[in-house]
Enzyme design. Structure first.
Site, short mmCIF file in Angstrom:
data_model
loop_
_atom_site.label_atom_id
_atom_site.label_comp_id
_atom_site.label_asym_id
_atom_site.label_seq_id
_atom_site.Cartn_x
_atom_site.Cartn_y
_atom_site.Cartn_z
N GLU A 324 0.83 -1.20 0.00
CA GLU A 324 0.00 0.00 0.00
C GLU A 324 0.87 1.25 0.00
OE1 GLU A 324 -4.04 0.12 1.92
OE2 GLU A 324 -3.00 1.48 3.27
N HIS A 353 7.18 -27.63 1.80
CA HIS A 353 6.17 -28.51 1.24
C HIS A 353 5.13 -27.73 0.44
CE1 HIS A 353 7.76 -31.73 3.81
NE2 HIS A 353 7.89 -30.78 4.72
N LYS A 457 -12.93 1.99 -2.85
CA LYS A 457 -14.07 2.28 -1.97
C LYS A 457 -15.18 3.01 -2.72
CE LYS A 457 -11.36 2.60 2.31
NZ LYS A 457 -10.91 3.50 3.39
#
Length: 529
Positions: A324, A353, A457
């Site tokens: 950000e 793994h 937003k």
């Protein structure tokens, strides 16, 4: 550049630096920078040092929003540019400690007895930092409160958390965190929590506190409804750098963690990383290595691999802090640069793994940051083989993986810490905050705003507005089955056909409109219930 073992040892001796006051060491010897790299970058890093000095003095470091950037003052209020800000910081810390003590003593309690659980309601920096710290430092056997999170606006996710708190809401304290009070994910979580307390026959107002900006929407709600307490958020602290404000300190204090030690670790790191000497500044070294490895363009991803379960969420926390801050379209001169540094990670040896196979033999589009923790556990470890503990195996996997990557030309940085403690956690937070600031200066961007987040937003708000129109139109046409295209045309959304289709599908899946199947996927019809 592939070095022999002897050459690598000599390079390690030259580029391994310990910082005893921090319990930290940094090793950049497995980065193939040339001998002239640090001298060549010296003017640029000195400029970054100077910019940081001005930021800490209270310069307008976020020019878009005309704001100071003061998260460094949180762990040393004496640095604050005005007596008023210093007092605000000191008063906030004192109020956090006082309230936590009142909760722990039972002076402040819930309807069913002393608060034993905390529900943190926030998103982004208002959740990631507290989640990381709770997981890194929590001790279930001795914690004074167990901590839960609403960190999204997912109803099923909230139901899952509430199921864990079933029958215990009368001893649960909700902490609602939002600077503006207008963050929809958080306000939705607050409403869902309030409804849950009400269903349980409890008064939510007696079980909730706010952390917010003075005069915000949330602040007004907390005042008008008489919530238990309000704690401040300031416009000079961004969400992603708010962990050492009340945002992170209150949940940690309620959990029973040593917040003074966290602040001390951050302060100690700040003191070291202010040094205008690259060789003795671990944050400057990190920033310069990121710059070198990504060609100053973020061309390689940063894979964070902590070999400690308690640091599992650190990469998730760093995703927001780094991405950000550094993911920006424009530089400070208004030039399109599309900067950024992508972050992902797992934990060792789980990564053995998971995706080490690709890291070793796949696309070379990354560099690794290993985090080594020297102390295995509190107390002695049993031997799982003669002379070997589980922690020895973890250390072996770390060293083996690092070597296996280097053999294939995969470069890495190693950070070594003594243990995972409150001091260490505070230090790591401060270390990466400072590195992000230095790197932003090196690439000439504003690390302290987030226009892309704000755009998202606004776009979400547009969708909700469209949904309201869809429902109103279907109610008006009750008894008629309409395709999503007909609905879009009917409400004048001539450039939103796909969005209207997706809205209708969502509403139908949740029983809020009726759907009939059509000849193809997008030809179904929808009608009011």
């Amino acid at each position: 550049m592939q070095l022999s073992k002897e050459q690598l040892w000599h390079r390690f001796q030259k580029h391994f630096t310990e910082f005893p006051s921090l319990g930290l060491a940094i090793d950049v010897s497995r980065i193939n920078f040339p001998d002239d790299f640090f001298p060549r970058m010296e003017p640029a890093i000195q400029k970054a040092f100077a910019a940081m000095v001005e930021l800490e003095k209270g310069a307008i470091a976020n020019p878009d929003e005309k704001r100071m950037v003061g998260h460094y003052w949180l762990r040393n209020s004496a640095l604050a540019p005005t007596p008023a800000i210093r007092k605000e910081i000191d008063d906030a810390l004192a109020s956090v400690k006082t309230f936590a003590a009142e909760v722990h003593s039972g002076k402040v309690a819930g309807a069913k007895g002393p608060f034993k659980h905390v529900l943190v309601i926030g998103i982004g920096g208002s959740a990631l930092g507290p989640q990381f710290v709770a997981g890194a430092l929590g001790q279930p056997a001795t914690d004074k409160s167990s901590v839960f999170f609403f960190d999204n606006t997912d109803p099923d996710g909230m139901d899952k958390v509430l199921a864990q708190l079933a029958g215990r809401l009368g001893q649960t304290l909700a902490v609602v965190i939002s600077k503006s009070g207008g963050t929809k994910e958080t306000s939705n979580g607050m409403l869902e929590a309030e409804a849950a307390w009400t269903r349980a026959g409890l008064d939510f107002t007696k079980h909730v506190v706010a952390i917010t900006g003075e005069g915000s929407e949330l602040d007004k709600v907390a005042v008008s409804k008489g919530w238990l307490r309000r704690f401040p958020m300031w416009d000079w602290v961004g969400g992603r750098t708010s962990e050492l404000s009340a945002v992170g300190l209150l949940p940690a204090a309620l959990q029973g963690l040593d917040i003074d030690a966290m602040l001390a670790g951050a302060k100690a790191c700040d003191e070291v990383t202010r040094r205008p000497d690259t060789a003795q500044n671990p944050a400057a070294q990190l920033a310069l290595m990121w710059h070198f490895l990504g060609d100053g363009r973020g061309s390689k991803d940063m894979v964070v691999l902590p070999y400690k379960d308690r640091l599992e969420l650190f990469s998730k926390y760093l995703q927001q802090l780094v991405m950000e801050s550094l993911g920006k379209e424009l530089d400070l001169d208004g030039k399109v640069v599309n900067q950024g540094l992508s972050v992902y990670g797992n934990k060792g040896s789980t990564d053995q793994h998971a995706y080490v196979q690709q890291l070793r033999e796949g696309v070379l589009n990354f560099f690794a940051v290993f985090i080594e923790v020297l102390r295995e556990r509190t107390g002695e470890s049993m031997q799982v083989e003669p002379g070997v503990t589980s922690g020895d195996f973890l250390n072996g996997f770390f060293l083996g993986t690092r070597e296996a990557l280097y053999e294939k030309g995969r470069q890495s940085i190693t950070l070594t810490v003594r243990e995972v403690s409150p001091f260490t956690v505070g230090m790591l937070i401060a270390l990466f905050e400072r590195a992000v600031g230095f790197y932003a200066s090196l690439v000439n961007i504003n690390a302290y705003h987030q226009p892309g987040v704000e755009a998202g937003k606004k776009a979400a708000g547009t969708v909700i507005t469209l949904q309201i129109k869809v429902l109103a139109y279907l109610a008006e046409k009750k008894g008629h089955a309409l395709t999503s295209a007909q609905i879009a045309s009917g409400i004048g959304a001539h450039d939103g056909f796909e969005t209207v289709f997706k809205i209708c599908e969502h509403l139908a899946a949740n029983g809020r409109v009726k759907k009939t199947a059509g000849a193809d996927a997008t030809a179904g019809t929808y009608a009011a219930v």
